[in-house]
Design a protein around this motif. Structure first.
Motif, PDB file in Angstrom:
ATOM      1  N   GLU A  45       1.355  -8.042   1.287  1.00 11.99           N
ATOM      2  CA  GLU A  45       0.895  -8.171   2.671  1.00 11.99           C
ATOM      3  C   GLU A  45       1.102  -9.599   3.176  1.00 11.99           C
ATOM      4  O   GLU A  45       1.570  -9.820   4.298  1.00 11.99           O
ATOM      5  CB  GLU A  45      -0.573  -7.786   2.767  1.00 11.99           C
ATOM      6  CG  GLU A  45      -1.090  -7.688   4.197  1.00 11.99           C
ATOM      7  CD  GLU A  45      -2.516  -7.181   4.251  1.00 11.99           C
ATOM      8  OE1 GLU A  45      -2.894  -6.612   5.292  1.00 11.99           O
ATOM      9  OE2 GLU A  45      -3.273  -7.359   3.260  1.00 11.99           O
ATOM     10  N   ASN A  95       0.388   0.420  -7.326  1.00 10.47           N
ATOM     11  CA  ASN A  95       0.197  -1.019  -7.155  1.00 10.47           C
ATOM     12  C   ASN A  95      -1.265  -1.405  -7.309  1.00 10.47           C
ATOM     13  O   ASN A  95      -2.166  -0.677  -6.864  1.00 10.47           O
ATOM     14  CB  ASN A  95       0.682  -1.463  -5.775  1.00 10.47           C
ATOM     15  CG  ASN A  95       2.191  -1.579  -5.707  1.00 10.47           C
ATOM     16  OD1 ASN A  95       2.868  -1.485  -6.722  1.00 10.47           O
ATOM     17  ND2 ASN A  95       2.717  -1.783  -4.510  1.00 10.47           N
ATOM     18  N   THR A  96      -1.497  -2.563  -7.888  1.00  8.24           N
ATOM     19  CA  THR A  96      -2.848  -3.115  -7.958  1.00  8.24           C
ATOM     20  C   THR A  96      -3.229  -3.703  -6.611  1.00  8.24           C
ATOM     21  O   THR A  96      -2.373  -3.944  -5.748  1.00  8.24           O
ATOM     22  CB  THR A  96      -2.932  -4.209  -9.024  1.00  8.24           C
ATOM     23  OG1 THR A  96      -2.062  -5.297  -8.644  1.00  8.24           O
ATOM     24  CG2 THR A  96      -2.519  -3.679 -10.395  1.00  8.24           C
ATOM     25  N   ASP A  97      -4.516  -3.949  -6.424  1.00  7.07           N
ATOM     26  CA  ASP A  97      -4.968  -4.575  -5.178  1.00  7.07           C
ATOM     27  C   ASP A  97      -4.342  -5.955  -5.012  1.00  7.07           C
ATOM     28  O   ASP A  97      -3.967  -6.352  -3.897  1.00  7.07           O
ATOM     29  CB  ASP A  97      -6.496  -4.694  -5.167  1.00  7.07           C
ATOM     30  CG  ASP A  97      -7.186  -3.340  -5.018  1.00  7.07           C
ATOM     31  OD1 ASP A  97      -6.511  -2.390  -4.566  1.00  7.07           O
ATOM     32  OD2 ASP A  97      -8.385  -3.247  -5.363  1.00  7.07           O
ATOM     33  N   ALA A  98      -4.238  -6.677  -6.113  1.00  3.54           N
ATOM     34  CA  ALA A  98      -3.667  -8.031  -6.047  1.00  3.54           C
ATOM     35  C   ALA A  98      -2.208  -7.980  -5.592  1.00  3.54           C
ATOM     36  O   ALA A  98      -1.774  -8.802  -4.769  1.00  3.54           O
ATOM     37  CB  ALA A  98      -3.775  -8.713  -7.406  1.00  3.54           C
ATOM     38  N   ARG A  99      -1.443  -7.008  -6.106  1.00  5.85           N
ATOM     39  CA  ARG A  99      -0.035  -6.894  -5.709  1.00  5.85           C
ATOM     40  C   ARG A  99       0.074  -6.526  -4.230  1.00  5.85           C
ATOM     41  O   ARG A  99       0.898  -7.079  -3.501  1.00  5.85           O
ATOM     42  CB  ARG A  99       0.695  -5.860  -6.568  1.00  5.85           C
ATOM     43  CG  ARG A  99       2.158  -5.684  -6.174  1.00  5.85           C
ATOM     44  CD  ARG A  99       2.920  -4.763  -7.114  1.00  5.85           C
ATOM     45  NE  ARG A  99       4.279  -4.525  -6.632  1.00  5.85           N
ATOM     46  CZ  ARG A  99       5.294  -5.364  -6.801  1.00  5.85           C
ATOM     47  NH1 ARG A  99       5.104  -6.501  -7.454  1.00  5.85           N
ATOM     48  NH2 ARG A  99       6.498  -5.074  -6.340  1.00  5.85           N
ATOM     49  N   ASN A 100      -0.762  -5.594  -3.785  1.00  2.00           N
ATOM     50  CA  ASN A 100      -0.724  -5.202  -2.378  1.00  2.00           C
ATOM     51  C   ASN A 100      -1.084  -6.363  -1.456  1.00  2.00           C
ATOM     52  O   ASN A 100      -0.478  -6.544  -0.394  1.00  2.00           O
ATOM     53  CB  ASN A 100      -1.671  -4.027  -2.127  1.00  2.00           C
ATOM     54  CG  ASN A 100      -1.075  -2.700  -2.578  1.00  2.00           C
ATOM     55  OD1 ASN A 100       0.122  -2.463  -2.450  1.00  2.00           O
ATOM     56  ND2 ASN A 100      -1.929  -1.832  -3.110  1.00  2.00           N
ATOM     57  N   GLU A 101      -2.056  -7.162  -1.868  1.00  2.00           N
ATOM     58  CA  GLU A 101      -2.428  -8.327  -1.064  1.00  2.00           C
ATOM     59  C   GLU A 101      -1.293  -9.340  -1.019  1.00  2.00           C
ATOM     60  O   GLU A 101      -1.042  -9.955   0.027  1.00  2.00           O
ATOM     61  CB  GLU A 101      -3.699  -8.957  -1.625  1.00  2.00           C
ATOM     62  CG  GLU A 101      -4.946  -8.119  -1.390  1.00  2.00           C
ATOM     63  CD  GLU A 101      -6.180  -8.713  -2.045  1.00  2.00           C
ATOM     64  OE1 GLU A 101      -6.063  -9.847  -2.578  1.00  2.00           O
ATOM     65  OE2 GLU A 101      -7.240  -8.071  -2.029  1.00  2.00           O
ATOM     66  N   TYR A 106       0.799  -1.232   0.000  1.00  2.00           N
ATOM     67  CA  TYR A 106       0.000   0.000   0.000  1.00  2.00           C
ATOM     68  C   TYR A 106       0.832   1.282   0.000  1.00  2.00           C
ATOM     69  O   TYR A 106       0.282   2.381   0.082  1.00  2.00           O
ATOM     70  CB  TYR A 106      -0.975   0.026   1.190  1.00  2.00           C
ATOM     71  CG  TYR A 106      -1.813  -1.225   1.272  1.00  2.00           C
ATOM     72  CD1 TYR A 106      -2.824  -1.488   0.336  1.00  2.00           C
ATOM     73  CD2 TYR A 106      -1.574  -2.179   2.270  1.00  2.00           C
ATOM     74  CE1 TYR A 106      -3.581  -2.645   0.390  1.00  2.00           C
ATOM     75  CE2 TYR A 106      -2.323  -3.345   2.335  1.00  2.00           C
ATOM     76  CZ  TYR A 106      -3.322  -3.569   1.390  1.00  2.00           C
ATOM     77  OH  TYR A 106      -4.073  -4.718   1.441  1.00  2.00           O
TER      78      TYR A 106
END
Length: 240
Positions: free
Chosen positions: A53, A44-50, A39
């Motif tokens: 994480e 970054n895409t949501d998938a990359r951030n997840e 984040y």
């Protein structure tokens, strides 16, 4: 005098022999300082951030190398679900579905078997529900002049890749050619290994461990090459 020398030779031989069989416990963890924080990058895409994480939440795992002078078997502790804590409007919930990437990088559910008397290295693999045994090639190492002490043993540094993505610390005081996750072939036991952000660090050495008597070569599934595995699964699954 001759009898004393004979007794001394036998004692030394027994001590040396006992130190070429046993069980090593490694702690496997990821170097999180080299991984981008989730984040932080607005692109970054949501998938990359997840994914980032989950990498930061991955917990260390233990893996094991059972060995004698010629054969060894490496495996990882059973996978454990990683609790994922969530705070929603002040309410704390625990969702035990986190993915522990360390378990997979340590070797996952695979077995790594070596028999140096036959110059034979394999690892097990399951793809599309079918088990395979994959032949592993011998490794070329560059041994450096760097040394350090690990668990009381003088260790030398060896590099597999010129960019130092794979670095091993081995000791000739334990003269067997074994190591974790199929990385082996040096003139001494590997006590520490760095594999592209993941650390394998020796936690415990138990000589004459009873598991040594139970080392069994994996026999389930056809024996194939890495190239054959890549054709079946594609490069992401066929790489080390």
């Amino acid at each position: 005098m001759k009898n004393k020398l004979t007794i001394l030779f036998v004692v030394v031989s027994l001590v040396t022999w006992s130190q070429t069989k046993g069980k090593i416990t490694y702690k496997v963890s990821i170097d999180k300082s080299t991984i981008e924080e989730p984040y932080e990058n607005p692109e970054n895409t949501d998938a990359r951030n997840e994914a980032l994480e989950m990498l930061h939440e991955s917990q260390p795992v233990e893996s094991y190398l059972v060995f004698n002078d010629s054969i060894s078997l490496y495996y990882v502790e059973d996978n454990k679900e990683v609790p994922k804590f969530e705070n929603i409007d002040g309410a704390i919930s625990i969702n035990p579905t986190g993915i522990n990437f360390n378990h997979g990088m340590a070797g996952g559910d695979r077995l790594f078997y070596t028999d140096w008397s036959r110059n034979y290295n394999i690892s097990t693999f399951e793809i599309w529900g079918e088990k395979k045994r994959v032949k592993v090639d011998s490794m070329d190492w560059t041994i450096t002049n760097e040394t350090k002490e690990i668990k009381g043993y003088l260790c030398k540094k060896a590099i597999k890749d010129s960019d130092e993505k794979r670095v091993a610390w081995f000791t000739e005081d334990l003269p067997v050619k074994h190591g974790p996750r199929g990385f082996n072939g040096l003139p001494g036991l590997i006590l520490e290994f760095y594999n592209n952000k993941h650390y394998f660090v020796v936690k415990e050495i138990e000589f004459n461990h009873p598991e040594v008597k139970d080392i069994i070569e994996p026999k389930e599934g056809p024996l194939i090459t890495k190239e054959e595995l890549r054709k079946l699964a594609g490069d992401p699954f066929g790489k080390d």
